[in-house]
Design an enzyme around this catalytic site. Structure first.
Site, PDB file in Angstrom:
ATOM      1  N   PRO A  17      33.489  35.065  34.573  1.00 11.67           N
ATOM      2  CA  PRO A  17      32.572  34.679  33.495  1.00 11.67           C
ATOM      3  C   PRO A  17      31.604  35.807  33.177  1.00 11.67           C
ATOM      4  O   PRO A  17      31.016  36.406  34.072  1.00 11.67           O
ATOM      5  CB  PRO A  17      31.833  33.464  34.090  1.00 11.67           C
ATOM      6  CG  PRO A  17      31.917  33.656  35.573  1.00 11.67           C
ATOM      7  CD  PRO A  17      33.237  34.314  35.812  1.00 11.67           C
ATOM      8  N   MET A  18      31.445  36.105  31.888  1.00 10.28           N
ATOM      9  CA  MET A  18      30.523  37.144  31.451  1.00 10.28           C
ATOM     10  C   MET A  18      29.815  36.667  30.193  1.00 10.28           C
ATOM     11  O   MET A  18      30.473  36.351  29.184  1.00 10.28           O
ATOM     12  CB  MET A  18      31.264  38.457  31.168  1.00 10.28           C
ATOM     13  CG  MET A  18      31.862  39.121  32.403  1.00 10.28           C
ATOM     14  SD  MET A  18      32.773  40.633  31.980  1.00 10.28           S
ATOM     15  CE  MET A  18      34.274  39.933  31.248  1.00 10.28           C
ATOM     16  N   ALA A  19      28.486  36.592  30.261  1.00 10.48           N
ATOM     17  CA  ALA A  19      27.709  36.138  29.118  1.00 10.48           C
ATOM     18  C   ALA A  19      27.935  37.056  27.928  1.00 10.48           C
ATOM     19  O   ALA A  19      27.895  38.282  28.053  1.00 10.48           O
ATOM     20  CB  ALA A  19      26.222  36.093  29.477  1.00 10.48           C
ATOM     21  N   CYS A 101      24.621  35.915  38.892  1.00 15.48           N
ATOM     22  CA  CYS A 101      24.082  36.699  37.783  1.00 15.48           C
ATOM     23  C   CYS A 101      22.821  37.443  38.212  1.00 15.48           C
ATOM     24  O   CYS A 101      21.872  36.833  38.720  1.00 15.48           O
ATOM     25  CB  CYS A 101      23.763  35.796  36.600  1.00 15.48           C
ATOM     26  SG  CYS A 101      23.114  36.699  35.174  1.00 15.48           S
ATOM     27  N   LYS A 140      30.244  30.940  42.459  1.00 16.95           N
ATOM     28  CA  LYS A 140      30.296  32.399  42.337  1.00 16.95           C
ATOM     29  C   LYS A 140      28.959  32.956  42.814  1.00 16.95           C
ATOM     30  O   LYS A 140      27.902  32.519  42.357  1.00 16.95           O
ATOM     31  CB  LYS A 140      30.559  32.837  40.902  1.00 16.95           C
ATOM     32  CG  LYS A 140      30.755  34.349  40.772  1.00 16.95           C
ATOM     33  CD  LYS A 140      31.142  34.741  39.348  1.00 16.95           C
ATOM     34  CE  LYS A 140      31.539  36.217  39.279  1.00 16.95           C
ATOM     35  NZ  LYS A 140      30.399  37.127  39.533  1.00 16.95           N
ATOM     36  N   ASN A 201      35.514  40.103  43.903  1.00 19.58           N
ATOM     37  CA  ASN A 201      35.064  40.539  42.582  1.00 19.58           C
ATOM     38  C   ASN A 201      34.273  41.834  42.729  1.00 19.58           C
ATOM     39  O   ASN A 201      33.567  42.025  43.710  1.00 19.58           O
ATOM     40  CB  ASN A 201      34.204  39.424  41.971  1.00 19.58           C
ATOM     41  CG  ASN A 201      33.651  39.755  40.594  1.00 19.58           C
ATOM     42  OD1 ASN A 201      32.514  39.434  40.298  1.00 19.58           O
ATOM     43  ND2 ASN A 201      34.442  40.379  39.747  1.00 19.58           N
ATOM     44  N   GLY A 202      34.413  42.716  41.742  1.00 19.68           N
ATOM     45  CA  GLY A 202      33.622  43.933  41.726  1.00 19.68           C
ATOM     46  C   GLY A 202      34.450  45.201  41.770  1.00 19.68           C
ATOM     47  O   GLY A 202      35.179  45.440  42.731  1.00 19.68           O
ATOM     48  N   ASP A 203      34.391  46.003  40.701  1.00 19.02           N
ATOM     49  CA  ASP A 203      35.035  47.325  40.642  1.00 19.02           C
ATOM     50  C   ASP A 203      36.550  47.277  40.762  1.00 19.02           C
ATOM     51  O   ASP A 203      37.169  48.221  41.267  1.00 19.02           O
ATOM     52  CB  ASP A 203      34.476  48.250  41.724  1.00 19.02           C
ATOM     53  CG  ASP A 203      33.020  48.625  41.477  1.00 19.02           C
ATOM     54  OD1 ASP A 203      32.498  48.278  40.406  1.00 19.02           O
ATOM     55  OD2 ASP A 203      32.423  49.254  42.366  1.00 19.02           O
ATOM     56  N   GLY A 225      36.258  41.280  35.686  1.00 19.06           N
ATOM     57  CA  GLY A 225      35.309  41.120  34.605  1.00 19.06           C
ATOM     58  C   GLY A 225      35.297  42.289  33.660  1.00 19.06           C
ATOM     59  O   GLY A 225      36.079  42.361  32.713  1.00 19.06           O
TER      60      GLY A 225
END
Length: 329
Positions: A17-19, A101, A140, A201-203, A225
């Site tokens: 999820p990304m705003a 977030c 998350k 998650n991440g990179d 993401g």
């Protein structure tokens, strides 16, 4: 295969999820291009704000394939529980709680990753949301508030006990925001501590990195993401590599053109004008960052005010790219 509650995902790759990014057009596109699931932009837990156009659009899941996962954000257990119920009534089949977030405007309201500083409140929230709905609830989070207070392992164990069905862990603390490199040791510790599915998650930007993170952490799957921005086909590329050990190859220029034009049409239809035109600008910026290296076209595109002008300019741009490739050959 990974299951979340009653849902078996077609693969273990999830659009994070990304705003301002994972709206319905982008979620549908990523699912079509290989994502096993796509999580919505975060919806505020304060349902009194849902009358806004932005919130109404975030609650629109028309035509989305199962399972439909909606992320909620807030710092009040009762409000989050109510938001979970209302989202389930609006078609959400999985409720995801945002404790990851790092944005100041979220953390300043004691929500997002700020919640990780108050483990008692976290426990209350997890239990309240799980009790409020019959659909699966996921969480998350980050590795902690800052490098000196990494508590993801404790919260993960708390979450499993509260009835959370799956976890996603971003390999940075809130203090790190998106700076530096993600670390995966904490994610590996979380995976060892719980029996529910854990997503790293991440990179994760390449198929090789995806495979390496899965090996290192033992995670059940991956959340992707920022790497999907402008490259929604990254899901099929990673899935192919994980399945075969071979590279699928990047999409052709013609396919990129088709995907981009279809995405623009979907954005224009979903948001209407002028919002659709404005939102299209950032997506075109992401798609073309490896093609339009001098930013000349993107600067021009950002001046366009109509959907027709945007579509026409993209078609002309790709025609010029194709002509240059033909001439070079």
């Amino acid at each position: 295969m990974v299951t979340i509650g009653p849902y078996t995902l077609p693969n273990a790759l999830i659009l994070a999820p990304m705003a301002g990014v994972t709206d319905r057009p982008f979620r549908l596109l990523c699912r079509r291009l290989g994502a096993g699931m796509a999580v919505s932009e975060m919806v505020t837990a304060d349902s009194s704000l849902w009358h806004t156009r932005k919130s109404r659009l975030r609650l629109d899941h028309t035509g989305e394939p199962e399972p439909r996962s909606v992320q909620i954000a807030g710092g009040d257990a009762e409000m989050l529980a109510k938001a979970a119920r209302l989202n389930a009534e609006h078609g959400a089949q999985i409720i995801d709680i945002n404790m990851g977030c790092p944005a100041k405007k979220v953390c300043n309201k004691a929500a997002g990753s700020a919640l990780m500083r108050d483990e008692a409140l976290v426990n209350t929230i997890l239990k309240a949301v799980v009790a409020a709905v019959s659909v699966p609830v996921t969480l998350k989070m980050r590795t902690g508030w800052d490098p000196d207070s990494k508590n993801a392992r404790r919260i993960a164990m708390m979450a499993e006990e509260a009835g959370i069905c799956a976890l996603a862990v971003h390999g940075r603390t809130r203090a790190c925001a998106y700076r530096g490199e993600a670390e995966y040791d904490t994610i590996a510790e979380v995976k060892q501590a719980v029996s529910i599915p854990v997503f790293a998650n991440g990179d994760i930007t390449t198929p090789e990195q995806a495979a390496a993170v899965l090996r290192y952490t033992g995670a059940d799957g991956l959340l992707i993401g920022r790497a999907a921005q402008g490259s929604p086909w990254i899901f099929r590329e990673i899935d192919h590599f994980l399945s075969t050990g071979r590279h699928l190859g990047e999409p052709s220029l013609a396919e990129v053109r088709t995907i981009l034009l279809e995405h623009l049409v979907a954005l224009h239809a979903f948001y209407g004008l002028p919002m659709g035109v404005r939102i299209a600008r950032k997506h075109v910026g992401w798609y073309l960052q490896t093609h339009d290296t001098d930013r000349h076209f993107r600067r021009h595109f950002n001046t366009l005010e109509t959907a027709e002008a945007q579509l026409h300019s993209v078609e002309r741009y790709f025609e010029s790219l194709s002509n240059r490739e033909t001439f070079a050959a």
